[in-house]
Scaffold this motif. Structure first.
Motif, PDB file in Angstrom:
ATOM      1  N   LEU A   1       0.555  -1.056  -0.155  1.00 19.19           N
ATOM      2  CA  LEU A   1       0.024  -0.197  -0.480  1.00 19.19           C
ATOM      3  C   LEU A   1       0.959   1.264  -0.250  1.00 19.19           C
ATOM      4  CD1 LEU A   1      -2.340  -1.932   0.888  1.00 19.19           C
ATOM      5  CD2 LEU A   1      -3.598  -0.564   2.346  1.00 19.19           C
ATOM      6  N   TYR A   2       1.973   1.161   0.730  1.00 13.93           N
ATOM      7  CA  TYR A   2       2.437   2.102   0.609  1.00 13.93           C
ATOM      8  C   TYR A   2       3.469   2.702  -1.040  1.00 13.93           C
ATOM      9  CZ  TYR A   2       2.504   4.944   5.013  1.00 13.93           C
ATOM     10  OH  TYR A   2       2.252   5.962   5.699  1.00 13.93           O
ATOM     11  N   ALA A   3       3.816   1.586  -1.120  1.00 18.28           N
ATOM     12  CA  ALA A   3       4.500   1.349  -2.834  1.00 18.28           C
ATOM     13  C   ALA A   3       3.907   2.509  -3.500  1.00 18.28           C
ATOM     14  CB  ALA A   3       5.481  -0.173  -2.780  1.00 18.28           C
ATOM     15  N   VAL A   4       2.511   1.834  -3.735  1.00 22.56           N
ATOM     16  CA  VAL A   4       1.786   2.472  -4.827  1.00 22.56           C
ATOM     17  C   VAL A   4       0.823   3.909  -3.986  1.00 22.56           C
ATOM     18  CG1 VAL A   4      -0.619   2.101  -6.169  1.00 22.56           C
ATOM     19  CG2 VAL A   4       1.129   0.333  -5.318  1.00 22.56           C
ATOM     20  N   ASN A   5       0.629   3.798  -2.822  1.00 19.56           N
ATOM     21  CA  ASN A   5      -0.235   5.568  -2.597  1.00 19.56           C
ATOM     22  C   ASN A   5       0.219   6.409  -2.262  1.00 19.56           C
ATOM     23  OD1 ASN A   5      -1.872   2.525  -2.994  1.00 19.56           O
ATOM     24  ND2 ASN A   5      -2.928   3.016  -1.065  1.00 19.56           N
ATOM     25  N   VAL A   6       1.282   6.057  -1.942  1.00 19.26           N
ATOM     26  CA  VAL A   6       2.392   6.946  -1.021  1.00 19.26           C
ATOM     27  C   VAL A   6       4.066   7.129  -1.983  1.00 19.26           C
ATOM     28  CG1 VAL A   6       3.642   8.456   0.717  1.00 19.26           C
ATOM     29  CG2 VAL A   6       1.761   6.743   0.888  1.00 19.26           C
ATOM     30  N   LYS A   7       4.700   6.253  -2.155  1.00 20.33           N
ATOM     31  CA  LYS A   7       5.973   6.567  -3.154  1.00 20.33           C
ATOM     32  C   LYS A   7       5.316   6.413  -4.192  1.00 20.33           C
ATOM     33  CE  LYS A   7       8.875   3.511  -1.959  1.00 20.33           C
ATOM     34  NZ  LYS A   7       9.750   1.996  -1.778  1.00 20.33           N
ATOM     35  N   GLY A   8       4.532   6.071  -5.293  1.00 22.78           N
ATOM     36  CA  GLY A   8       3.918   6.121  -6.167  1.00 22.78           C
ATOM     37  C   GLY A   8       3.481   7.022  -6.722  1.00 22.78           C
ATOM     38  N   MET A   9       3.332   8.139  -6.237  1.00 19.30           N
ATOM     39  CA  MET A   9       2.717   9.375  -5.735  1.00 19.30           C
ATOM     40  C   MET A   9       3.287  10.470  -6.327  1.00 19.30           C
ATOM     41  SD  MET A   9      -1.016  10.568  -4.108  1.00 19.30           S
ATOM     42  CE  MET A   9      -2.620   8.621  -4.724  1.00 19.30           C
ATOM     43  N   PHE A  10       4.870  10.083  -5.153  1.00 19.69           N
ATOM     44  CA  PHE A  10       6.409  10.914  -4.879  1.00 19.69           C
ATOM     45  C   PHE A  10       6.501  11.248  -6.438  1.00 19.69           C
ATOM     46  CE2 PHE A  10      11.073  11.132  -4.131  1.00 19.69           C
ATOM     47  CZ  PHE A  10      10.969  12.218  -3.915  1.00 19.69           C
ATOM     48  N   TYR A  11       6.550   9.172  -7.002  1.00 21.82           N
ATOM     49  CA  TYR A  11       7.706   9.354  -7.890  1.00 21.82           C
ATOM     50  C   TYR A  11       7.272  10.346  -9.484  1.00 21.82           C
ATOM     51  CZ  TYR A  11      10.098   5.262  -5.796  1.00 21.82           C
ATOM     52  OH  TYR A  11      10.679   4.297  -4.913  1.00 21.82           O
ATOM     53  N   CYS A  12       6.143   9.620  -9.470  1.00 21.83           N
ATOM     54  CA  CYS A  12       5.658  10.664 -10.580  1.00 21.83           C
ATOM     55  C   CYS A  12       5.722  11.943 -10.149  1.00 21.83           C
ATOM     56  CB  CYS A  12       4.034  10.791 -10.630  1.00 21.83           C
ATOM     57  SG  CYS A  12       3.398   8.431 -11.077  1.00 21.83           S
TER      58      CYS A  12
END
Length: 246
Positions: free
Chosen positions: A113-124
Protein backbone atom coordinates in the motif's frame (compact mmCIF):
# COMPACT_ATOMS: atom_id res chain seq x y z
CA UNK A 1 -4.52 27.17 -15.53
CA UNK A 2 -6.62 27.06 -18.66
CA UNK A 3 -6.74 23.32 -19.43
CA UNK A 4 -7.46 23.84 -23.11
CA UNK A 5 -4.51 22.56 -25.17
CA UNK A 6 -2.67 21.45 -22.04
CA UNK A 7 -1.32 17.93 -21.46
CA UNK A 8 -2.54 16.00 -18.42
CA UNK A 9 -1.36 12.70 -16.96
CA UNK A 10 -3.89 10.75 -14.89
CA UNK A 11 -2.57 7.70 -13.07
CA UNK A 12 -5.02 4.86 -12.66
CA UNK A 13 -7.00 6.53 -15.42
CA UNK A 14 -8.87 3.52 -16.73
CA UNK A 15 -11.55 3.16 -14.07
CA UNK A 16 -13.60 5.00 -11.46
CA UNK A 17 -12.44 8.47 -10.45
CA UNK A 18 -9.50 8.20 -12.85
CA UNK A 19 -11.70 7.56 -15.88
CA UNK A 20 -14.14 10.31 -14.94
CA UNK A 21 -11.22 12.71 -14.54
CA UNK A 22 -9.75 11.77 -17.93
CA UNK A 23 -13.10 12.43 -19.60
CA UNK A 24 -13.57 15.73 -17.76
CA UNK A 25 -10.10 16.92 -18.72
CA UNK A 26 -10.68 15.99 -22.35
CA UNK A 27 -13.96 17.90 -22.33
CA UNK A 28 -11.97 20.95 -21.25
CA UNK A 29 -9.65 20.55 -24.23
CA UNK A 30 -6.69 18.81 -22.62
CA UNK A 31 -4.73 16.00 -24.22
CA UNK A 32 -4.85 13.14 -21.74
CA UNK A 33 -2.34 10.40 -20.94
CA UNK A 34 -4.31 7.55 -19.37
CA UNK A 35 -1.98 5.55 -17.14
CA UNK A 36 -2.72 1.97 -16.15
CA UNK A 37 -0.85 -0.81 -14.40
CA UNK A 38 -2.96 -3.89 -15.17
CA UNK A 39 -6.26 -2.49 -16.48
CA UNK A 40 -5.21 -2.18 -20.13
CA UNK A 41 -8.67 -2.90 -21.52
CA UNK A 42 -10.31 -0.27 -19.32
CA UNK A 43 -7.61 2.29 -20.12
CA UNK A 44 -8.05 1.75 -23.84
CA UNK A 45 -11.82 2.09 -23.43
CA UNK A 46 -11.22 5.46 -21.77
CA UNK A 47 -8.98 6.54 -24.64
CA UNK A 48 -11.59 5.40 -27.16
CA UNK A 49 -14.31 7.36 -25.36
CA UNK A 50 -12.17 10.50 -25.55
CA UNK A 51 -11.24 10.10 -29.20
CA UNK A 52 -14.83 9.42 -30.18
CA UNK A 53 -15.67 12.84 -28.75
CA UNK A 54 -12.91 14.44 -30.83
CA UNK A 55 -10.32 14.54 -28.07
CA UNK A 56 -6.69 13.46 -27.90
CA UNK A 57 -5.62 10.66 -25.58
CA UNK A 58 -2.98 7.99 -25.10
CA UNK A 59 -2.96 4.87 -22.92
CA UNK A 60 0.40 4.29 -21.26
CA UNK A 61 1.38 1.43 -18.96
CA UNK A 62 3.44 1.84 -15.80
CA UNK A 63 3.41 0.50 -12.27
CA UNK A 64 3.75 3.78 -10.39
CA UNK A 65 5.50 2.07 -7.50
CA UNK A 66 8.47 1.47 -9.83
CA UNK A 67 10.50 4.62 -10.39
CA UNK A 68 12.07 3.38 -13.62
CA UNK A 69 8.65 2.63 -15.10
CA UNK A 70 7.40 6.08 -14.11
CA UNK A 71 10.30 7.76 -15.90
CA UNK A 72 9.74 5.64 -19.01
CA UNK A 73 6.06 6.57 -18.95
CA UNK A 74 6.85 10.28 -18.76
CA UNK A 75 9.27 9.98 -21.66
CA UNK A 76 6.59 8.26 -23.74
CA UNK A 77 4.09 11.01 -23.00
CA UNK A 78 6.57 13.77 -23.81
CA UNK A 79 7.48 12.12 -27.11
CA UNK A 80 3.77 12.00 -28.01
CA UNK A 81 2.48 15.30 -26.61
CA UNK A 82 5.57 17.45 -26.06
CA UNK A 83 5.30 18.05 -22.32
CA UNK A 84 3.13 17.52 -19.22
CA UNK A 85 1.26 20.45 -17.67
CA UNK A 86 -0.94 18.69 -15.12
CA UNK A 87 -0.64 15.53 -13.05
CA UNK A 88 -3.50 13.78 -11.28
CA UNK A 89 -2.02 11.24 -8.87
CA UNK A 90 -5.04 8.95 -8.65
CA UNK A 91 -3.59 5.42 -8.70
CA UNK A 92 -4.19 3.73 -5.34
CA UNK A 93 -4.83 0.29 -3.94
CA UNK A 94 -6.29 -1.06 -0.72
CA UNK A 95 -6.83 -4.23 1.26
CA UNK A 96 -9.99 -4.87 3.21
CA UNK A 97 -8.89 -5.69 6.75
CA UNK A 98 -11.00 -5.06 9.89
CA UNK A 99 -9.60 -2.00 11.65
CA UNK A 100 -9.35 -3.78 15.00
CA UNK A 101 -7.57 -6.87 13.63
CA UNK A 102 -3.98 -5.74 14.01
CA UNK A 103 -2.61 -9.25 13.62
CA UNK A 104 -4.05 -9.44 10.10
CA UNK A 105 -1.97 -6.46 9.00
CA UNK A 106 1.08 -8.03 7.44
CA UNK A 107 4.38 -6.48 6.46
CA UNK A 108 3.45 -7.24 2.86
CA UNK A 109 0.25 -5.19 3.18
CA UNK A 110 2.16 -2.21 4.57
CA UNK A 111 4.81 -2.40 1.86
CA UNK A 112 2.35 -2.82 -1.02
CA UNK A 113 0.00 0.00 0.00
CA UNK A 114 2.80 2.44 0.77
CA UNK A 115 4.63 1.59 -2.45
CA UNK A 116 1.65 2.51 -4.63
CA UNK A 117 -0.30 5.03 -2.58
CA UNK A 118 2.60 7.13 -1.28
CA UNK A 119 5.86 6.38 -3.05
CA UNK A 120 4.06 6.11 -6.39
CA UNK A 121 2.65 9.61 -6.05
CA UNK A 122 6.08 10.94 -5.09
CA UNK A 123 7.76 9.22 -8.04
CA UNK A 124 5.22 10.67 -10.49
CA UNK A 125 5.51 14.18 -9.03
CA UNK A 126 9.31 13.99 -9.13
CA UNK A 127 9.30 12.79 -12.75
CA UNK A 128 7.08 15.60 -14.06
CA UNK A 129 8.53 18.40 -11.91
CA UNK A 130 11.47 19.27 -14.20
CA UNK A 131 9.10 19.64 -17.17
CA UNK A 132 6.77 21.92 -15.23
CA UNK A 133 9.67 23.92 -13.75
CA UNK A 134 11.10 24.46 -17.22
CA UNK A 135 7.84 25.92 -18.51
CA UNK A 136 7.35 27.77 -15.21
CA UNK A 137 3.83 26.44 -14.76
CA UNK A 138 2.28 23.20 -13.61
CA UNK A 139 -0.32 21.73 -11.28
CA UNK A 140 -0.59 18.47 -9.37
CA UNK A 141 -3.63 17.06 -7.61
CA UNK A 142 -3.18 14.03 -5.37
CA UNK A 143 -6.21 11.87 -4.60
CA UNK A 144 -6.30 11.33 -0.86
CA UNK A 145 -9.26 10.17 1.19
CA UNK A 146 -11.31 11.03 4.24
CA UNK A 147 -9.76 7.84 5.62
CA UNK A 148 -6.56 9.87 5.92
CA UNK A 149 -8.41 12.48 7.97
CA UNK A 150 -10.56 10.22 10.15
CA UNK A 151 -8.16 7.31 10.68
CA UNK A 152 -10.82 4.82 9.63
CA UNK A 153 -11.26 3.08 6.29
CA UNK A 154 -11.00 -0.18 4.43
CA UNK A 155 -7.92 -1.05 6.46
CA UNK A 156 -5.50 0.53 8.91
CA UNK A 157 -2.62 0.63 6.40
CA UNK A 158 -4.91 2.26 3.82
CA UNK A 159 -6.00 5.01 6.22
CA UNK A 160 -2.41 5.66 7.27
CA UNK A 161 -1.20 5.70 3.65
CA UNK A 162 -3.83 8.31 2.76
CA UNK A 163 -2.79 10.44 5.74
CA UNK A 164 0.71 10.20 4.29
CA UNK A 165 -0.63 11.36 0.91
CA UNK A 166 -1.99 14.46 2.61
CA UNK A 167 1.37 15.07 4.27
CA UNK A 168 3.17 14.49 0.97
CA UNK A 169 0.88 17.07 -0.64
CA UNK A 170 1.86 19.75 1.87
CA UNK A 171 5.56 18.97 1.56
CA UNK A 172 5.48 18.98 -2.25
CA UNK A 173 3.55 22.26 -2.27
CA UNK A 174 6.45 23.83 -0.37
CA UNK A 175 9.18 22.03 -2.31
CA UNK A 176 7.83 22.84 -5.79
CA UNK A 177 6.58 26.42 -5.32
CA UNK A 178 6.25 28.86 -6.92
CA UNK A 179 6.13 27.29 -10.36
CA UNK A 180 4.11 24.18 -9.45
CA UNK A 181 0.92 24.09 -7.42
CA UNK A 182 0.15 20.94 -5.40
CA UNK A 183 -3.10 20.15 -3.58
CA UNK A 184 -5.17 17.08 -2.77
CA UNK A 185 -8.81 16.06 -2.91
CA UNK A 186 -10.08 13.85 -0.08
CA UNK A 187 -13.17 11.99 -1.28
CA UNK A 188 -15.56 10.21 1.02
CA UNK A 189 -17.49 7.19 -0.22
CA UNK A 190 -17.70 7.22 -4.02
CA UNK A 191 -19.96 5.01 -6.11
CA UNK A 192 -17.31 3.02 -7.97
CA UNK A 193 -16.81 -0.67 -8.75
CA UNK A 194 -15.36 -1.18 -5.26
CA UNK A 195 -18.93 -1.11 -3.93
CA UNK A 196 -19.91 -4.11 -6.11
CA UNK A 197 -21.60 -6.64 -3.85
CA UNK A 198 -21.98 -4.08 -1.06
CA UNK A 199 -24.77 -1.99 -2.57
CA UNK A 200 -27.00 -2.38 0.51
CA UNK A 201 -24.22 -1.03 2.72
CA UNK A 202 -23.81 1.93 0.35
CA UNK A 203 -27.54 2.67 0.49
CA UNK A 204 -27.47 2.62 4.29
CA UNK A 205 -24.53 4.99 4.29
CA UNK A 206 -26.18 7.39 1.85
CA UNK A 207 -29.10 7.82 4.25
CA UNK A 208 -26.73 8.86 7.04
CA UNK A 209 -24.75 11.60 5.26
CA UNK A 210 -25.97 15.19 5.21
CA UNK A 211 -26.71 15.32 1.48
CA UNK A 212 -28.21 11.80 1.52
CA UNK A 213 -26.29 10.76 -1.56
CA UNK A 214 -23.01 9.04 -2.29
CA UNK A 215 -20.66 11.05 -4.48
CA UNK A 216 -20.09 9.89 -8.04
CA UNK A 217 -16.72 9.71 -9.81
CA UNK A 218 -17.91 12.68 -11.86
CA UNK A 219 -18.34 14.73 -8.67
CA UNK A 220 -14.71 14.14 -7.75
CA UNK A 221 -13.52 14.74 -11.30
CA UNK A 222 -15.16 18.17 -11.37
CA UNK A 223 -13.34 19.15 -8.19
CA UNK A 224 -10.01 17.87 -9.51
CA UNK A 225 -10.38 19.95 -12.68
CA UNK A 226 -11.32 23.01 -10.63
CA UNK A 227 -8.24 22.56 -8.45
CA UNK A 228 -6.00 22.28 -11.50
CA UNK A 229 -7.55 25.45 -12.90
CA UNK A 230 -7.39 27.52 -9.69
CA UNK A 231 -4.13 29.42 -9.90
CA UNK A 232 -4.35 30.84 -6.35
CA UNK A 233 -4.53 27.41 -4.68
CA UNK A 234 -1.70 25.25 -3.39
CA UNK A 235 -1.10 23.11 -0.31
CA UNK A 236 -4.81 22.48 0.28
CA UNK A 237 -6.68 19.28 1.20
CA UNK A 238 -10.25 19.61 -0.11
CA UNK A 239 -12.89 17.21 1.20
CA UNK A 240 -15.70 16.07 -1.11
CA UNK A 241 -17.86 13.66 0.88
CA UNK A 242 -21.52 14.76 0.85
CA UNK A 243 -21.10 15.75 4.49
CA UNK A 244 -19.98 12.27 5.57
CA UNK A 245 -17.30 13.50 7.98
CA UNK A 246 -19.81 15.71 9.80
Amino acid sequence: MDLNNKVALVTGGGTGIGRATCLALAQRGAAVAVNYSRSETEAQETVNAITLQGGNALAVQANVSQDTEVHAMVQTIVSQFGSIDALVNNASITRHIPMDDLEAVTEEAWDELYAVNVKGMFYCARAVAPLMKKQRQGAIVNVGSIAGLSGAGSSLPYAVSKAAVHGLTLSLAKALAPEIRVSAVAPGAVATRWWAGREEQMQRLSGNVLLQRIATPEDIAKMICSMLEQEAMTGQIITVDSGQTL
